[in-house]
Each structure stands twice: as C-alpha cells, then as structure tokens.
Design a protein around this motif. Sequence first.
Motif, short mmCIF file in Angstrom:
data_model
loop_
_atom_site.label_atom_id
_atom_site.label_comp_id
_atom_site.label_asym_id
_atom_site.label_seq_id
_atom_site.Cartn_x
_atom_site.Cartn_y
_atom_site.Cartn_z
N GLN A 1 -13.90 -4.63 -19.95
CA GLN A 1 -13.88 -3.46 -20.83
C GLN A 1 -12.72 -2.52 -20.54
O GLN A 1 -12.47 -1.60 -21.30
CB GLN A 1 -15.20 -2.69 -20.68
CG GLN A 1 -16.43 -3.51 -21.05
CD GLN A 1 -16.40 -3.96 -22.49
OE1 GLN A 1 -16.19 -3.17 -23.40
NE2 GLN A 1 -16.59 -5.25 -22.70
N GLY A 2 -12.03 -2.73 -19.44
CA GLY A 2 -10.96 -1.82 -19.06
C GLY A 2 -9.67 -2.54 -18.73
O GLY A 2 -9.57 -3.76 -18.83
N PRO A 3 -8.68 -1.76 -18.29
CA PRO A 3 -7.36 -2.33 -17.98
C PRO A 3 -7.37 -3.10 -16.66
O PRO A 3 -8.22 -2.89 -15.81
CB PRO A 3 -6.46 -1.10 -17.89
CG PRO A 3 -7.39 0.00 -17.48
CD PRO A 3 -8.71 -0.31 -18.12
N VAL A 4 -6.39 -3.99 -16.52
CA VAL A 4 -6.19 -4.74 -15.28
C VAL A 4 -4.71 -4.68 -14.95
O VAL A 4 -3.85 -4.92 -15.81
CB VAL A 4 -6.64 -6.22 -15.42
CG1 VAL A 4 -6.20 -7.04 -14.21
CG2 VAL A 4 -8.13 -6.30 -15.60
N TYR A 5 -4.44 -4.36 -13.68
CA TYR A 5 -3.07 -4.30 -13.19
C TYR A 5 -2.99 -5.10 -11.89
O TYR A 5 -3.93 -5.11 -11.11
CB TYR A 5 -2.65 -2.87 -12.88
CG TYR A 5 -2.79 -1.92 -14.03
CD1 TYR A 5 -1.80 -1.84 -14.99
CD2 TYR A 5 -3.92 -1.10 -14.15
CE1 TYR A 5 -1.93 -0.97 -16.06
CE2 TYR A 5 -4.05 -0.23 -15.21
CZ TYR A 5 -3.05 -0.17 -16.16
OH TYR A 5 -3.18 0.69 -17.22
N VAL A 6 -1.85 -5.73 -11.68
CA VAL A 6 -1.56 -6.32 -10.38
C VAL A 6 -0.55 -5.39 -9.74
O VAL A 6 0.51 -5.09 -10.32
CB VAL A 6 -0.99 -7.75 -10.50
CG1 VAL A 6 -0.60 -8.29 -9.12
CG2 VAL A 6 -2.01 -8.66 -11.17
N VAL A 7 -0.90 -4.90 -8.55
CA VAL A 7 -0.08 -3.90 -7.88
C VAL A 7 0.42 -4.48 -6.56
O VAL A 7 -0.35 -5.06 -5.79
CB VAL A 7 -0.90 -2.61 -7.61
CG1 VAL A 7 -0.05 -1.57 -6.88
CG2 VAL A 7 -1.45 -2.05 -8.91
N ARG A 8 1.70 -4.30 -6.30
CA ARG A 8 2.28 -4.72 -5.02
C ARG A 8 2.39 -3.47 -4.15
O ARG A 8 2.91 -2.45 -4.57
CB ARG A 8 3.65 -5.35 -5.22
CG ARG A 8 4.28 -5.76 -3.88
CD ARG A 8 5.56 -6.54 -4.04
NE ARG A 8 5.21 -7.85 -4.58
CZ ARG A 8 5.99 -8.53 -5.42
NH1 ARG A 8 7.12 -8.02 -5.82
NH2 ARG A 8 5.62 -9.71 -5.86
N HIS A 9 1.86 -3.59 -2.95
CA HIS A 9 1.92 -2.49 -1.99
C HIS A 9 3.07 -2.74 -1.02
O HIS A 9 3.24 -3.84 -0.53
CB HIS A 9 0.60 -2.40 -1.19
CG HIS A 9 -0.58 -2.12 -2.05
ND1 HIS A 9 -1.05 -0.86 -2.28
CD2 HIS A 9 -1.39 -2.94 -2.76
CE1 HIS A 9 -2.09 -0.91 -3.08
NE2 HIS A 9 -2.33 -2.18 -3.38
N PHE A 10 3.81 -1.69 -0.72
CA PHE A 10 4.90 -1.78 0.24
C PHE A 10 4.51 -0.99 1.48
O PHE A 10 4.50 0.23 1.48
CB PHE A 10 6.20 -1.23 -0.35
CG PHE A 10 6.70 -2.01 -1.52
CD1 PHE A 10 7.42 -3.19 -1.33
CD2 PHE A 10 6.44 -1.59 -2.81
CE1 PHE A 10 7.86 -3.92 -2.43
CE2 PHE A 10 6.89 -2.32 -3.91
CZ PHE A 10 7.60 -3.48 -3.71
N MET A 11 4.13 -1.72 2.54
CA MET A 11 3.73 -1.12 3.81
C MET A 11 2.67 -0.03 3.63
O MET A 11 2.68 0.98 4.33
CB MET A 11 4.95 -0.57 4.54
CG MET A 11 5.92 -1.65 4.96
SD MET A 11 7.11 -0.95 6.08
CE MET A 11 8.55 -1.82 5.59
N GLY A 12 1.80 -0.22 2.66
CA GLY A 12 0.70 0.72 2.45
C GLY A 12 1.10 2.02 1.81
O GLY A 12 0.26 2.89 1.60
N LEU A 13 2.36 2.20 1.51
CA LEU A 13 2.81 3.48 0.96
C LEU A 13 3.09 3.39 -0.53
O LEU A 13 2.32 3.84 -1.35
CB LEU A 13 4.06 3.96 1.72
CG LEU A 13 3.88 4.14 3.23
CD1 LEU A 13 5.23 4.43 3.88
CD2 LEU A 13 2.90 5.26 3.53
N ASN A 14 4.22 2.81 -0.86
CA ASN A 14 4.62 2.73 -2.26
C ASN A 14 3.85 1.62 -2.98
O ASN A 14 3.65 0.55 -2.43
CB ASN A 14 6.12 2.44 -2.38
CG ASN A 14 6.94 3.55 -1.78
OD1 ASN A 14 6.49 4.69 -1.70
ND2 ASN A 14 8.14 3.24 -1.35
#
Length: 190
Positions: free
Chosen positions: A130-143
């Motif tokens: 029912q909602g959006p899906v994103y694949v997110v890459r984390h850089f050392m937990g920050l960006n």
Amino acid sequence: MFKPKYTLTNSIVKDLTIISECKAIISRAKILPSAEIKLKRQALTRMSQSSTAIEGNQLNLNQVEAIIAGKTIDAPDRDIYEVKNYLSALKYIEKIVKNKQKITTKTILQIHKYVTQNTLSKEQSGCFRQGPVYVVRHFMGLNKKVIYTAPPAPSVLKLVADLVDWINEIKTLDIRPVIIAGVVHQEIAA
C-alpha cells in the motif's frame, strides 16, 4: 502489454550454452536413487540458504539443513520463519507446475503469502503493498542515498497483471525458460 527489455551478450549466450550442456548431461546421467535424493537435498539447502541470505537472513548451510530435516535450531524466529516460508513457497510452486496450472495474479499473491507468513502482518502478507518502497544505501551509518525507487503502490496490480499475461502468452514465443525466469525475477524483485 508488458514487453521485457533485455540484452543477450556474447557472455550471456556462452553461459546459457554451458547451462544447456550441463542440463543435457544431467538429464542423461544414470544416478542411483539414493545419490539423487542426496543431491536434491543439497541443492534445496543451498538454494534456501542463498535466497534467504539475500534478504539478510543470517542462517548458515548447516542451520538450514537442520530446518529442512525438521530439527530445532537456536536462531532468531524471523530467520527460521524465512527459511520455512521459502520451503513452503517452493512446495506450492512445485504443485502449480506439476498440475500445469495457469499462473495468475492470485498465484503470485499466494506465493507472497507463503514467503511472508509470520514475518509481515496478516494485513500485508499475500497482499499488494500500500505504500512506497525504496532501496537505500548507507555509507558508514551516516549518509543515506536512495539507489532505487519502486513503482508507486497504485501501479503494482496493473504491473503484476501485465507480467502474468506475458508469462502466460510466452508459450507461443520462442524464449528460453532461463530467460523467462530471469525476466520474471527482475520484475518481481524490482
């Protein structure tokens, strides 16, 4: 109508040829029934472990083998459910293939239900999102950087229906099963 876009490079054609040659050798091989059972079990274990590991499951091959054997293991419930769910989905798919049933949107949702049982809420399991899906890459937990945005939720039903229509239509086209499997995997996983 869904029309997949894919390119067959020389490298891919070479790999497909090797796969076909291996399949032919295996099909002609005379394997003792006990050896065949062992090979099938090993393949099931490796397939289950690697497929669930893609989603972050931490179980190793020995733990997955123990689950397949019906043994109790000390591991997070979610990881155990994911493997058991994967095995249930495979049995369902095997039944669909054995009975030569047509693939439908309902089939896809039933597979989703098997795969997500006890890992998603009952309202989400076996249903279109029912909602959006994103694949997110984390850089050392920050960006954090969004590297993939799935199609909007209201489009999913139509996209799946178009894919199902294509799957059922391809019987008249000259497309190798491994290519079909790759296209379907890409579309379902995306």
